[in-house]
Design a protein around this motif. Structure first.
Motif, PDB file in Angstrom:
ATOM      1  N   ARG A  87       0.825  -1.201   0.000  1.00 44.23           N
ATOM      2  CA  ARG A  87       0.000   0.000   0.000  1.00 44.23           C
ATOM      3  C   ARG A  87       0.865   1.260   0.000  1.00 44.23           C
ATOM      4  O   ARG A  87       0.528   2.256  -0.647  1.00 44.23           O
ATOM      5  N   TYR A  88       1.991   1.210   0.690  1.00 39.61           N
ATOM      6  CA  TYR A  88       2.892   2.367   0.687  1.00 39.61           C
ATOM      7  C   TYR A  88       3.412   2.621  -0.728  1.00 39.61           C
ATOM      8  O   TYR A  88       3.427   3.773  -1.193  1.00 39.61           O
ATOM      9  N   LYS A  91       0.670   4.013  -2.929  1.00 41.52           N
ATOM     10  CA  LYS A  91       0.289   5.381  -2.598  1.00 41.52           C
ATOM     11  C   LYS A  91       1.337   6.397  -3.033  1.00 41.52           C
ATOM     12  O   LYS A  91       0.997   7.466  -3.572  1.00 41.52           O
ATOM     13  N   TYR A  92       2.604   6.073  -2.819  1.00 39.23           N
ATOM     14  CA  TYR A  92       3.658   7.065  -3.060  1.00 39.23           C
ATOM     15  C   TYR A  92       4.513   6.790  -4.292  1.00 39.23           C
ATOM     16  O   TYR A  92       5.189   7.696  -4.786  1.00 39.23           O
ATOM     17  N   ILE A 142      10.919   2.030   3.385  1.00 41.98           N
ATOM     18  CA  ILE A 142       9.853   1.032   3.463  1.00 41.98           C
ATOM     19  C   ILE A 142       9.747   0.472   4.874  1.00 41.98           C
ATOM     20  O   ILE A 142       8.640   0.262   5.393  1.00 41.98           O
ATOM     21  N   ALA A 145       7.796   2.721   6.880  1.00 48.02           N
ATOM     22  CA  ALA A 145       6.392   2.726   6.467  1.00 48.02           C
ATOM     23  C   ALA A 145       5.609   1.591   7.115  1.00 48.02           C
ATOM     24  O   ALA A 145       4.388   1.694   7.290  1.00 48.02           O
ATOM     25  N   ASP A 148       3.764   2.894   9.927  1.00 45.03           N
ATOM     26  CA  ASP A 148       2.979   4.091   9.659  1.00 45.03           C
ATOM     27  C   ASP A 148       1.503   3.806   9.944  1.00 45.03           C
ATOM     28  O   ASP A 148       0.886   2.993   9.244  1.00 45.03           O
ATOM     29  N   ILE A 151      -0.934   4.270   6.839  1.00 44.26           N
ATOM     30  CA  ILE A 151      -0.884   3.192   5.853  1.00 44.26           C
ATOM     31  C   ILE A 151      -1.570   1.948   6.412  1.00 44.26           C
ATOM     32  O   ILE A 151      -2.319   1.255   5.711  1.00 44.26           O
TER      33      ILE A 151
END
Length: 200
Positions: A87-88, A91-92, A142, A145, A148, A151
């Motif tokens: 997902r990280y 998203k980015y 990562i 993340a 996070d 996320i």
């Protein structure tokens, strides 16, 4: 009766409304032919279905839209943690998400065969290493993340979205919003060619 109804209502968790919509989309922004696919990064059947689907899409990307939804199943150990990394990236670094998904499919055996003996820090180390190798994003970025909370919550929302569609496993395909049950067993490009013949 009233107590029972209150108990049922209290147990129901509404699916969060999200912007943008759930999933990772490839193909035209608007299409009369849309496949929503629910995959688990550590699902063998998801892995087996992916090459055939992508081969078909690569030959028909001008008219076929595919929305990938990640649905980490609880019986695939550490699938949720892998999904956080995914997902990280989605998203980015969205242009690298398919690289991540394909790489994790090709390396899922390491998680399925040995992860039960890993410590939690070892799990996070492996997830971050594989994600970095797949995408070129730094290991440290990562790894951070994975802790996070935003996320993490995004993955939870996707999981709830998948269950709202009554999904109980992966892969699961919906064509124009309708469950295409026969596609669950598709592993070859030819399967999709036959599927779309009915619309021509």
């Amino acid at each position: 009766v009233g107590v029972c109804l209150l108990s049922i209502a209290a147990s129901i968790q509404l699916v969060p409304l999200t912007v943008p919509k759930d999933g990772y989309t490839i193909g035209p922004a608007v299409s009369n032919y849309t496949i929503d696919v629910f995959y688990d990064h550590l699902c063998i059947d998801s892995k087996n279905s992916y090459p055939g689907l992508m081969s078909y899409w690569n030959n028909n990307s001008d008219w076929l839209q595919i929305n990938f939804h990640i649905f980490p199943l609880p019986y695939h150990t550490y699938s949720f943690e892998v999904s956080i990394a995914g997902r990280y990236i989605q998203k980015y670094y969205p242009q690298r998400f398919l690289n991540f998904m394909a790489y994790m499919f090709n390396h899922q055996k390491e998680f399925l065969d040995t992860a039960m003996q890993w410590t939690w820090s070892t799990v996070q180390t492996h997830v971050a290493q594989y994600a970095a190798q797949a995408t070129g994003v730094s290991y440290s970025e990562i790894f951070d993340a994975l802790e996070d909370p935003e996320i993490n919550m995004d993955v939870r929302k996707s999981w709830k979205y998948a269950t709202s569609k009554l999904n109980t496993g992966t892969p699961r395909f919906f064509f124009n919003g309708v469950w295409a049950h026969e596609a669950t067993s598709y592993t070859r490009m030819e399967n999709w060619q036959e599927f779309f013949q009915q619309f021509k």
